[in-house]
Design an enzyme around this catalytic site. Sequence first.
Site, short mmCIF file in Angstrom:
data_model
loop_
_atom_site.label_atom_id
_atom_site.label_comp_id
_atom_site.label_asym_id
_atom_site.label_seq_id
_atom_site.Cartn_x
_atom_site.Cartn_y
_atom_site.Cartn_z
N HIS A 473 7.12 -27.93 -28.70
CA HIS A 473 7.75 -27.96 -27.39
C HIS A 473 9.22 -27.54 -27.37
CE1 HIS A 473 7.83 -28.78 -23.23
NE2 HIS A 473 6.98 -29.78 -23.20
N TYR A 589 7.35 -39.40 -13.56
CA TYR A 589 7.97 -38.14 -13.97
C TYR A 589 7.02 -37.01 -13.62
CZ TYR A 589 10.16 -34.77 -17.25
OH TYR A 589 10.79 -33.68 -17.83
N THR A 602 13.69 -27.19 -17.35
CA THR A 602 12.96 -28.09 -16.46
C THR A 602 13.90 -29.08 -15.77
OG1 THR A 602 12.55 -29.69 -18.24
CG2 THR A 602 10.87 -27.99 -17.86
#
EC number: 2.3.1.21
Length: 772
Positions: A473, A589, A602
């Site tokens: 990630h 979230y 993001t």
Amino acid sequence: MAEAHQAVAFQFTVTPEGVDFRLSREALKHIYLSGINSWKKRLIRIKNGILRGVYPGSPTSWLVVVMATVGSSYCNVDVSLGLVGCIQRCLPQGCGPYQTPQTRALLSMAIFSTGIWVTGIFFFRQTLKLLLSYHGWMFEMHGKTSHFTKIWAVCVRLLSSRRPMLYSFQTSLPKLPVPGVTTTIRRYLESVRPLLDDEEYYRMETLAKEFQDKTAPRLQKYLVLKSWWATNYVSDWWEEYIYLRGRSPLMVNSNYYVMDLVLVKNTEVQAARLGNVVHAMIMYRRKLDREEIKPVMALGIVPMCSYQMERMFNTTRIPGKETDTLQHLSDSRHVVVYHKGRFFKVWLYEGSRLLQPRDLEMQFQRILDDPSPPQPGEERLAALTAGGRVEWAQARQAFFSSGKNKAALEAIERAAFLVALDEESHSYDPEDEASLSLYGKALLHGNCYNRWFDKSFTLISFKNGQLGLNAEHAWADAPIIGHLWEFVLGTDSFHLGYTETGHCMGKPNPALAPPLRLQWDISKQCQAVIESSYQVAKALADDVELYCFQFLPFGKGLIKKCRTSPDAFVQIALQLAHFRDRGKFCLTYEASMTRMFREGRTETVRSCTNESTAFVQAMMEQSHMKADLQDLFRKASEKHQNMYRLAMTGAGIDRHLFCLYVVSKYLGVSSPFLAEVLSEPWRLSTSQIPQSQIRMFDPAQHPDHLGAGGGFGPVADDGYGVSYMIAGENMIFFHVSSKFSSSETNAQRFGNHIRQALLDIADLFHIPKADN
């Protein structure tokens, strides 16, 4: 010894007559072709750098300006207002190219024209950047576009009408703005109000007020200063502190997975499917290198930042004791394949020629047919990447810093990506509900040692030809890997194809050297460390409950009849489902992107709002009229859509608070408010999976060519991770994760609540359900 002969360009022996060279013409030919290919890439990058550097101008536009200036001079019109004459007088006198008046005049006009051209490019870029800083279009009602926005859209189209390359818009994208402290604090308090009772809220309000008045102004000044200096005031800190400094295992906690097409099967021949897909991936990488991929555009006119794509291939996360690093190479000519506990190096090129799918199929089949056993300690070696980062860093330094272990590890870390050939079969069987969940579990963690979790991504191939990805990630977010995956699956299905027997098209070249087996010398001490990491990873994997399902009653086509966005519909349904599951609300979230800004990644949308909780409570009371419930739902939906737009336009809450916290740590300033905000657990972490970022085929004509999206592990030990993909017009895929060790959560139970919540909200609007 075949590998040894292929590995060297020449051999020599010492004889009484001297040194006798025996040159290998074939090997030298490959070296020559490889060098030619390398120089071609360099020239292409130089050319692209020039074209990208002058966008929206072009060399042709420069020539037009020069010709216009020269032509006007022959018509006795001085468009330069005397500047050409000034330049001509400043040119050095004497011999050489300036000796004739005609040459000096032409050179002066060329210099003037170049200056005008460069000034024009700068002006157009700054104008485009100013236009792209306008985000009012996002907040206008659908079908009610203002005249101002229409004029804005025309201007943006005019300035970006020339065909752009992948990175053409990078310097024209605006910087991510730093929100005002007062606005962020107000929105934060509003977001936690439905989660706190009056006493708790008053305490948090007091902390926030103290922070806003005393500590925040100083921290904000440093943050604004950084925003002036840095390209993006968030992204570098986000990458370092959220990802690279994390010391817990990447597996489950950070890495995520992506599924294959689940409703169609192109072939069940494992090596053939892999041959096509690996070839398509390298084709995509070639397009990346040449910047031939079109930038993703919102509304077809607003460019998204493309910088995350730079590290898609040839990238590995290197473990460190305190922080990891990302190692990215400009090129890599091989992949590493893991099969039955063994590692193989597979070359992707023969000289400068990319191997065709049939050649790659042959190479992968050779690995599948290889009966050799793993070397001692080799089988579970990749468990080191699945365990704790500190332990892996120490083991890497102690056991892999020299000799054959270093060489083999470098082959893995320098590979374009890793391929895992699994002996199991996984796919989606509509008759077996558990099949999709088992498929997801296999992709998320496998057996804890058959994935190299440090690679930018691992391509996973199952025995029945089904595929998937496990992605790291830190280097990028899910939409980036989704872009690659859409290209690969589209190319595999509609451009490369298979024979009637399921093999790749064409004929293989049997003269290709077989894959090279990586050699290891793993000591007993190292094996003990590997086993320790494996036990940590196995305990983590065994604790993950994953429930994946396909929701068939309706999709986005019918949701739009509620006059709401499909994402808002699903998010409100998740709030209703969570309240039914846990009997309370929680901090939620939802990931949104900030890629309309340069190097944006993001932002968080806090989906649990006063409006959504009011709707949920009214639904639970079961005493309200449908009209009232519809009104409450629309208010909740409008609130969610507005928050999503604010997050996308740089006015979110959480990245600003995160950066203020980082500054406070650098300055040694203690803030009870920030400490509490950053420690709040996200018990419901959600994300919508992007789709149709590129149009490789028409979904209306091929409705079955759908992937099921992907998923991730739960963020909190007592929480849920929910990933969903609103696939096409008539279905939604969900991936729900939790931990068995938590007595409060159950992924399948929550999944059933999601189903029911979607149906109950649909009933409010009389949405007809399709037959299951």
